[in-house]
Write a protein that holds these residues in place. Structure first.
Motif, short mmCIF file in Angstrom:
data_model
loop_
_atom_site.label_atom_id
_atom_site.label_comp_id
_atom_site.label_asym_id
_atom_site.label_seq_id
_atom_site.Cartn_x
_atom_site.Cartn_y
_atom_site.Cartn_z
N MET A 183 34.73 51.26 53.21
CA MET A 183 34.66 49.83 53.05
C MET A 183 35.90 49.17 53.68
SD MET A 183 34.10 47.44 49.62
CE MET A 183 33.94 48.83 48.63
N THR A 184 37.07 49.79 53.47
CA THR A 184 38.28 49.20 54.03
C THR A 184 38.28 49.27 55.56
OG1 THR A 184 39.48 51.28 53.73
CG2 THR A 184 39.71 49.64 51.99
N ARG A 185 37.71 50.35 56.09
CA ARG A 185 37.63 50.47 57.55
C ARG A 185 36.72 49.39 58.13
NH1 ARG A 185 35.76 56.11 59.46
NH2 ARG A 185 35.03 55.78 57.39
N ASP A 186 35.59 49.15 57.48
CA ASP A 186 34.65 48.11 57.90
C ASP A 186 35.33 46.74 57.82
OD1 ASP A 186 32.18 46.96 58.69
OD2 ASP A 186 31.68 46.56 56.59
N LEU A 187 36.07 46.53 56.77
CA LEU A 187 36.79 45.26 56.60
C LEU A 187 37.84 45.07 57.68
CD1 LEU A 187 37.22 42.74 54.89
CD2 LEU A 187 38.70 44.08 53.40
N LYS A 238 42.56 37.88 52.59
CA LYS A 238 42.69 37.66 51.15
C LYS A 238 41.82 38.66 50.39
CE LYS A 238 41.40 33.61 49.83
NZ LYS A 238 41.05 32.30 49.26
N TYR A 239 40.61 38.88 50.88
CA TYR A 239 39.72 39.86 50.25
C TYR A 239 40.29 41.27 50.38
CZ TYR A 239 35.60 42.45 48.96
OH TYR A 239 34.75 43.31 48.34
N GLN A 240 40.88 41.58 51.53
CA GLN A 240 41.48 42.88 51.73
C GLN A 240 42.63 43.12 50.76
OE1 GLN A 240 43.65 43.54 55.40
NE2 GLN A 240 42.82 45.62 55.53
N LYS A 241 43.43 42.08 50.53
CA LYS A 241 44.55 42.19 49.59
C LYS A 241 44.02 42.46 48.18
CE LYS A 241 48.66 39.76 48.02
NZ LYS A 241 49.45 38.53 48.09
N GLU A 242 42.95 41.76 47.79
CA GLU A 242 42.34 41.98 46.48
C GLU A 242 41.81 43.41 46.35
OE1 GLU A 242 38.33 40.47 44.14
OE2 GLU A 242 39.23 39.15 45.63
N SER A 257 45.78 50.15 41.90
CA SER A 257 45.88 50.28 40.44
C SER A 257 45.24 51.60 40.05
CB SER A 257 45.18 49.10 39.75
OG SER A 257 43.79 49.20 39.92
N ASP A 258 45.71 52.15 38.99
CA ASP A 258 45.25 53.49 38.60
C ASP A 258 44.00 53.47 37.73
OD1 ASP A 258 47.20 54.83 39.99
OD2 ASP A 258 48.64 54.78 38.34
N GLN A 259 43.34 52.32 37.65
CA GLN A 259 42.13 52.29 36.85
C GLN A 259 40.98 52.93 37.61
OE1 GLN A 259 42.39 47.66 36.68
NE2 GLN A 259 40.24 48.17 36.69
#
Length: 124
Positions: free
Chosen positions: A1-5, A23-27, A34-36
């Motif tokens: 997903m990050t690569r597509d973004l 902004k979406y990438q930062k979110e 986060s470790d959740q």
């Protein structure tokens, strides 16, 4: 997903779209850092949210693209060029956006239904 973004950010020339995607990438990065633990629903929701954002950007670009030229006569008899957006492209972008929104709402409804069923099973 990050690569597509990242590919979408690199390929767009629209500055506003780049800012929205960044902004979406930062979110997304904050969630990943986060470790959740993320469920499959969380990942599916993030993907649908990205798809919706991309459809929104495509709609905005279709509405702002002045690709058709017509000549109009004003009240004094002078001809002027009028640049307008392609109605077919705008209609397709609106349809795609509505489809993505529906998919997101449907996924939310299915998730809520499954949570309700799980709660009912736990209480019995």
């Amino acid at each position: 997903m990050t690569r597509d973004l990242n590919d979408k950010i690199d390929s767009t020339s629209n500055v506003r779209a780049q800012k929205e995607l960044l902004k979406y990438q930062k979110e997304l990065n904050n969630l990943l850092e986060s470790d959740q633990e993320m469920s499959s629903y969380d990942l599916d929701y993030l993907q649908k949210k990205l798809d919706l954002k991309l459809a929104e950007i495509a709609l905005d670009e279709a509405q702002n693209a002045k690709s058709q030229v017509t000549m109009r006569r004003d009240s004094e008899g002078n001809y002027n060029y009028v640049y307008t957006a392609d109605e077919n492209a705008v209609a397709k972008a609106e349809s795609d956006y509505a489809d993505k929104l529906y998919e997101m709402q449907k996924a939310n409804d299915e998730y809520i239904t499954s949570l309700s069923e799980n709660m009912a099973n736990l209480s019995s």
